[in-house]
Design an enzyme around this catalytic site. Sequence first.
Site, PDB file in Angstrom:
ATOM      1  N   HIS A 188      11.664  10.250  -3.532  1.00 36.18           N
ATOM      2  CA  HIS A 188      11.184  11.046  -4.637  1.00 36.18           C
ATOM      3  C   HIS A 188      11.031  11.833  -4.885  1.00 36.18           C
ATOM      4  CE1 HIS A 188       7.429  10.888  -7.307  1.00 36.18           C
ATOM      5  NE2 HIS A 188       6.423  12.143  -6.340  1.00 36.18           N
TER       6      HIS A 188
ATOM      7  N   ASP B  91      -5.269   4.279  -7.105  1.00 34.89           N
ATOM      8  CA  ASP B  91      -4.295   5.332  -7.991  1.00 34.89           C
ATOM      9  C   ASP B  91      -3.878   5.878  -9.290  1.00 34.89           C
ATOM     10  OD1 ASP B  91      -2.991   7.992  -7.346  1.00 34.89           O
ATOM     11  OD2 ASP B  91      -1.093   7.102  -8.406  1.00 34.89           O
TER      12      ASP B  91
ATOM     13  N   ARG C 147      -8.441  11.855 -12.988  1.00 30.49           N
ATOM     14  CA  ARG C 147      -9.055  13.255 -12.317  1.00 30.49           C
ATOM     15  C   ARG C 147      -7.791  13.936 -13.626  1.00 30.49           C
ATOM     16  NH1 ARG C 147      -4.509  12.662  -8.216  1.00 30.49           N
ATOM     17  NH2 ARG C 147      -4.064  14.874  -8.604  1.00 30.49           N
TER      18      ARG C 147
ATOM     19  N   SER D 239      -2.527  11.022  -3.874  1.00 26.51           N
ATOM     20  CA  SER D 239      -1.655   9.965  -4.959  1.00 26.51           C
ATOM     21  C   SER D 239      -0.362  10.189  -5.139  1.00 26.51           C
ATOM     22  CB  SER D 239      -1.681  11.046  -6.242  1.00 26.51           C
ATOM     23  OG  SER D 239      -1.896  10.588  -7.770  1.00 26.51           O
TER      24      SER D 239
ATOM     25  N   LYS E 165       1.964   5.779  -3.150  1.00 27.20           N
ATOM     26  CA  LYS E 165       2.670   5.156  -4.151  1.00 27.20           C
ATOM     27  C   LYS E 165       4.158   4.504  -2.685  1.00 27.20           C
ATOM     28  CE  LYS E 165       1.494   7.562  -7.229  1.00 27.20           C
ATOM     29  NZ  LYS E 165       1.364   8.470  -8.269  1.00 27.20           N
TER      30      LYS E 165
HETATM   31  N1  URA Z   1       2.237  12.935  -9.697  1.00 36.14           N
HETATM   32  C1  URA Z   1       1.466  11.946  -9.157  1.00 36.14           C
HETATM   33  O1  URA Z   1       1.912  10.525  -9.307  1.00 36.14           O
HETATM   34  N2  URA Z   1       0.373  12.436  -8.875  1.00 36.14           N
HETATM   35  C2  URA Z   1      -0.353  13.833  -9.128  1.00 36.14           C
HETATM   36  O2  URA Z   1      -1.642  13.489  -8.266  1.00 36.14           O
HETATM   37  C3  URA Z   1       0.458  14.456  -9.046  1.00 36.14           C
HETATM   38  C4  URA Z   1       1.882  14.142  -9.651  1.00 36.14           C
END
Ligand code: URA
Length: 436
Positions: free
Chosen positions: A82, A161, A168, A183, A187
């Site tokens: 990632h 999320d 947010r 967050s 995932k």
């Molecule tokens: N990328 C994400 O997936 N979540 C965040 O909070 C910030 C960047």
Amino acid sequence: MRMYDIIMKKRNGGELSGEEIAFFVEGYTRGEIPDYQVSALMMAIYFQKMTQKETLALTLAMAHSGDMLDLSAIHGIKVDKHSTGGVGDKTSLALAPMVAACGIPVAKMSGRGLGHTGGTIDKLESFPGFTTALSREQFIRNVNTTGMAIMGQTADLAPADKKLYALRDVTATVDNLSLIASSIMSKKLAAGADAIVLDVKTGSGAFMKAEEDARALAREMVRIGRNAGRRTIAVLSDMDQPLGHAVGNALEVKEAIDTLKGHGPSDFQELCLVLGTQMLLAGGRTQDPEEAEEMLRESIENGDALRKLAQFVESQGGDARAVYDPGLLPAAPIRQTLAAPVSGYISHIACDEIGICSLLLGGGRETKDSSIDLSVGLVLQKKVGDYVEAGEPIAVIHARDARGAALAGERFLKACVTSPRAPGKRPLIKEILTEG
Ligand code: URA
């Protein structure tokens, strides 16, 4: 349990228990707790912060708010990668086939993403016919037969999320370390890999501009991954100028193909080798980093990685001829070469501004419903530290019309600073973190 008490406890600086965190995450996902109460809690977290224990509990609650992908039907250790994102970041396009060609199965879920270019999925759609709408069974079958597959993120992956991030985004509570780390990692945990390699960027084109912030985020994510039982490594890498030369969807695909043919830009190739080495080590392919790097180089030299890309594109319905003939990829009608206005060393390229040039050309999305032009973007002819003579080409703009080319060109020239003295060198790889 009452949401009011949870908000007040956090507002007053208390540590939330795992049960309290699970209560609000589950209640919010089910639509039982309203946005205004969760907004208040997010703001309380923003100011009071979260402990490591709370951050882990939040991550796990969000990961378990939807499907936890079971990849056990795929043979071998599955390693995911990632990136926190940056300008010209096409890494997965070259890295995944390199790693798969070395025998590590790559089962990746990717997104489209907002910003200056599309996400990995948009870029891959430069191959005519390519789709990431695979069923779970097909995804697993493809990884077992081809060695790699990339599917679009399903609605059921960490739905908590999705809701929290959207909230947010409009309540000025994105930039909190625990909220970002949980967050991203929720995932990744739900996507089912056994090991996770994170590319955490820092610099003017990164989400985390200051190196110390990026390092703290990397540490937090490594800690979460390891505490959740996944081998997790973070590479802290520079994003103070675009990665490689190409910025724009099809242009980045072409650069990834060039890299798999052995003539990619040196910084991009270096990053692929460093991340790939960590993926081969995490996947148990070897214990020796030098041997891992050699295997990856070999996958380029013997053509295996390029063939893997072609196999992968074909297995997902794309026209694999474009791997060998990039002339088949989308191409913009206008190409405009920008000349350097003065002689000197390139001392700075404002990376975020280059991202905006791509956006102005139509290569990115401002809202999630915007359409994207895969053909446009720009290709740098010079990077930081290079000497340029006045009048020499500094970049080529690929545009769909003259107006877009002019706007992007003007912005590009302002973003590119020259100096009579050579700038100090910024290393591309700043640190490899294996512990939180
Ligand atoms: N990328 C994400 O997936 N979540 C965040 O909070 C910030 C960047």
